[in-house]
Design a protein around this motif. Structure first.
Motif, PDB file in Angstrom:
ATOM      1  N   ARG A 141     -48.641 -16.446  -4.197  1.00  0.00           N
ATOM      2  CA  ARG A 141     -48.529 -15.357  -5.166  1.00  0.00           C
ATOM      3  C   ARG A 141     -48.413 -15.952  -6.565  1.00  0.00           C
ATOM      4  N   ALA A 142     -48.571 -15.096  -7.561  1.00  0.00           N
ATOM      5  CA  ALA A 142     -48.627 -15.581  -8.946  1.00  0.00           C
ATOM      6  C   ALA A 142     -47.250 -15.850  -9.552  1.00  0.00           C
ATOM      7  N   GLY A 143     -46.174 -15.466  -8.851  1.00  0.00           N
ATOM      8  CA  GLY A 143     -44.845 -15.575  -9.438  1.00  0.00           C
ATOM      9  C   GLY A 143     -44.462 -16.987  -9.835  1.00  0.00           C
ATOM     10  N   LEU A 144     -44.752 -17.958  -8.990  1.00  0.00           N
ATOM     11  CA  LEU A 144     -44.398 -19.347  -9.299  1.00  0.00           C
ATOM     12  C   LEU A 144     -45.084 -19.813 -10.570  1.00  0.00           C
ATOM     13  N   ALA A 145     -46.373 -19.517 -10.704  1.00  0.00           N
ATOM     14  CA  ALA A 145     -47.104 -19.925 -11.906  1.00  0.00           C
ATOM     15  C   ALA A 145     -46.494 -19.292 -13.152  1.00  0.00           C
ATOM     16  N   TYR A 146     -46.118 -18.019 -13.051  1.00  0.00           N
ATOM     17  CA  TYR A 146     -45.527 -17.329 -14.202  1.00  0.00           C
ATOM     18  C   TYR A 146     -44.251 -18.029 -14.651  1.00  0.00           C
ATOM     19  N   ALA A 148     -43.230 -21.072 -14.010  1.00  0.00           N
ATOM     20  CA  ALA A 148     -43.478 -22.451 -14.433  1.00  0.00           C
ATOM     21  C   ALA A 148     -44.084 -22.512 -15.821  1.00  0.00           C
ATOM     22  N   VAL A 149     -45.076 -21.658 -16.069  1.00  0.00           N
ATOM     23  CA  VAL A 149     -45.747 -21.662 -17.372  1.00  0.00           C
ATOM     24  C   VAL A 149     -44.840 -21.085 -18.449  1.00  0.00           C
ATOM     25  N   ARG A 150     -44.144 -20.004 -18.127  1.00  0.00           N
ATOM     26  CA  ARG A 150     -43.266 -19.343 -19.101  1.00  0.00           C
ATOM     27  C   ARG A 150     -42.117 -20.261 -19.523  1.00  0.00           C
ATOM     28  N   SER A 195     -51.205 -26.021 -23.021  1.00  0.00           N
ATOM     29  CA  SER A 195     -51.524 -25.166 -24.172  1.00  0.00           C
ATOM     30  C   SER A 195     -50.452 -24.113 -24.432  1.00  0.00           C
ATOM     31  N   GLY A 196     -49.629 -23.840 -23.420  1.00  0.00           N
ATOM     32  CA  GLY A 196     -48.613 -22.801 -23.569  1.00  0.00           C
ATOM     33  C   GLY A 196     -49.153 -21.399 -23.363  1.00  0.00           C
ATOM     34  N   ARG A 197     -50.443 -21.282 -23.037  1.00  0.00           N
ATOM     35  CA  ARG A 197     -51.040 -19.951 -22.844  1.00  0.00           C
ATOM     36  C   ARG A 197     -50.452 -19.270 -21.605  1.00  0.00           C
ATOM     37  N   ARG A 198     -50.232 -17.935 -21.716  1.00  0.00           N
ATOM     38  CA  ARG A 198     -49.728 -17.184 -20.572  1.00  0.00           C
ATOM     39  C   ARG A 198     -50.651 -16.015 -20.251  1.00  0.00           C
ATOM     40  N   LEU A 203     -52.720 -18.194 -16.001  1.00  0.00           N
ATOM     41  CA  LEU A 203     -51.855 -18.133 -14.826  1.00  0.00           C
ATOM     42  C   LEU A 203     -52.662 -18.357 -13.545  1.00  0.00           C
ATOM     43  N   ASP A 204     -53.887 -17.822 -13.498  1.00  0.00           N
ATOM     44  CA  ASP A 204     -54.740 -18.051 -12.329  1.00  0.00           C
ATOM     45  C   ASP A 204     -55.072 -19.539 -12.189  1.00  0.00           C
ATOM     46  N   GLU A 205     -55.364 -20.181 -13.323  1.00  0.00           N
ATOM     47  CA  GLU A 205     -55.666 -21.617 -13.294  1.00  0.00           C
ATOM     48  C   GLU A 205     -54.437 -22.417 -12.877  1.00  0.00           C
ATOM     49  N   ALA A 206     -53.251 -22.007 -13.370  1.00  0.00           N
ATOM     50  CA  ALA A 206     -52.014 -22.684 -12.998  1.00  0.00           C
ATOM     51  C   ALA A 206     -51.742 -22.522 -11.501  1.00  0.00           C
ATOM     52  N   THR A 207     -52.017 -21.330 -10.970  1.00  0.00           N
ATOM     53  CA  THR A 207     -51.829 -21.098  -9.533  1.00  0.00           C
ATOM     54  C   THR A 207     -52.732 -22.015  -8.724  1.00  0.00           C
ATOM     55  N   GLY A 208     -53.967 -22.208  -9.181  1.00  0.00           N
ATOM     56  CA  GLY A 208     -54.891 -23.124  -8.508  1.00  0.00           C
ATOM     57  C   GLY A 208     -54.377 -24.550  -8.515  1.00  0.00           C
ATOM     58  N   ARG A 209     -53.856 -24.993  -9.667  1.00  0.00           N
ATOM     59  CA  ARG A 209     -53.310 -26.353  -9.753  1.00  0.00           C
ATOM     60  C   ARG A 209     -52.101 -26.508  -8.839  1.00  0.00           C
TER      61      ARG A 209
END
Length: 237
Positions: A141-146, A148-150, A195-198, A203-209
């Motif tokens: 799910r996307a929660g972890l990426a959110y 981590a990035v945030r 980049s700090g982008r949210r 977030l989709d790219e972060a989830t893939g990584r």
């Protein structure tokens, strides 16, 4: 405690969970996990000693969370489904610093509390698969990426292996008493691209990584613990 109160559902003030409570929970977990089973912990030194950290744990059995809480080198606050906060267990879980989350909605209170844990330099535990299953990080799910990035907090992958290989004779829903359960901590990594982008794309790219890193760690953990051959034969619950 958080330096400034944050807002949750309906604008209510949200206080981060107790760090002292989480330490009490860790000590209780140490006694229970080492008393009932035989945890073998590898790579715990890889968890940063200070500062915000996210533990990303695979999830195939109900003991996975308590096991990590008990063997992790720092007190941790896990996001736990609200259905687990029933009867006397609810107040206890609150007291030991765990976070109740309603998975059916965007739970602002849980999100705010989790961000507060990281803002205060604490350890946040997440099951990125969202629910119990194969425990192979195949679907995140996307929660972890959110989070981590945030927060910018490093993610430490954690593999719990052996909790579903056999059923206990006395309690069918638990691993056999005194059986070995392996907990393998991996190298911390950054989920974002720097980049700090949210944005949704970021977030989709972060989830893939994240998925690539977690899957690779799980494979390494299975090989390291000698459980690679059993990986395809694990029963599901």
């Amino acid at each position: 405690m958080c330096r400034h109160p944050r807002r949750g559902e309906a604008g209510s003030e949200v206080t981060p969970p107790s760090e002292k409570g989480a330490e009490v929970g860790r000590r209780i977990g140490v006694g229970l996990m080492y008393g009932l089973w035989k945890p073998r912990v590898l790579g715990a030194w890889k968890v940063p000693a200070t500062g915000p950290v996210i533990l990303a744990v695979n999830h195939s059995h109900n003991i996975d969370g308590p096991m990590v809480i008990g063997v992790a080198p720092r007190p941790s606050h896990f996001l736990v489904k609200k259905e687990a906060f029933v009867g006397p267990l609810g107040p206890f879980m609150h007291a030991v610093g765990q976070l109740k989350v309603d998975r059916s909605i965007a739970d602002r209170t849980a999100i705010t509390q989790a961000l507060g844990v990281l803002e205060n330099g604490g350890v946040l535990g997440i099951f990125p698969e969202g629910t119990r299953g194969e425990g192979n990080f195949a679907s995140l799910r996307a929660g972890l990426a959110y989070f981590a990035v945030r927060s910018g907090a490093p993610v430490v992958p954690v593999a719990v292996l052996g909790s579903t290989e056999r059923r206990g004779r006395l309690i069918k829903g638990l691993p056999p008493l005194r059986s070995r359960v392996d907990v393998v901590f991996g190298d911390p990594f950054q989920a974002g691209d720097g980049s700090g982008r949210r944005t949704r794309k970021a977030l989709d790219e972060a989830t893939g990584r994240i998925q690539k890193q977690l899957a690779a760690h799980l494979e390494d953990a299975r090989r390291l613990t000698g459980r690679l051959e059993n990986a395809r034969r694990l029963p599901t619950h």
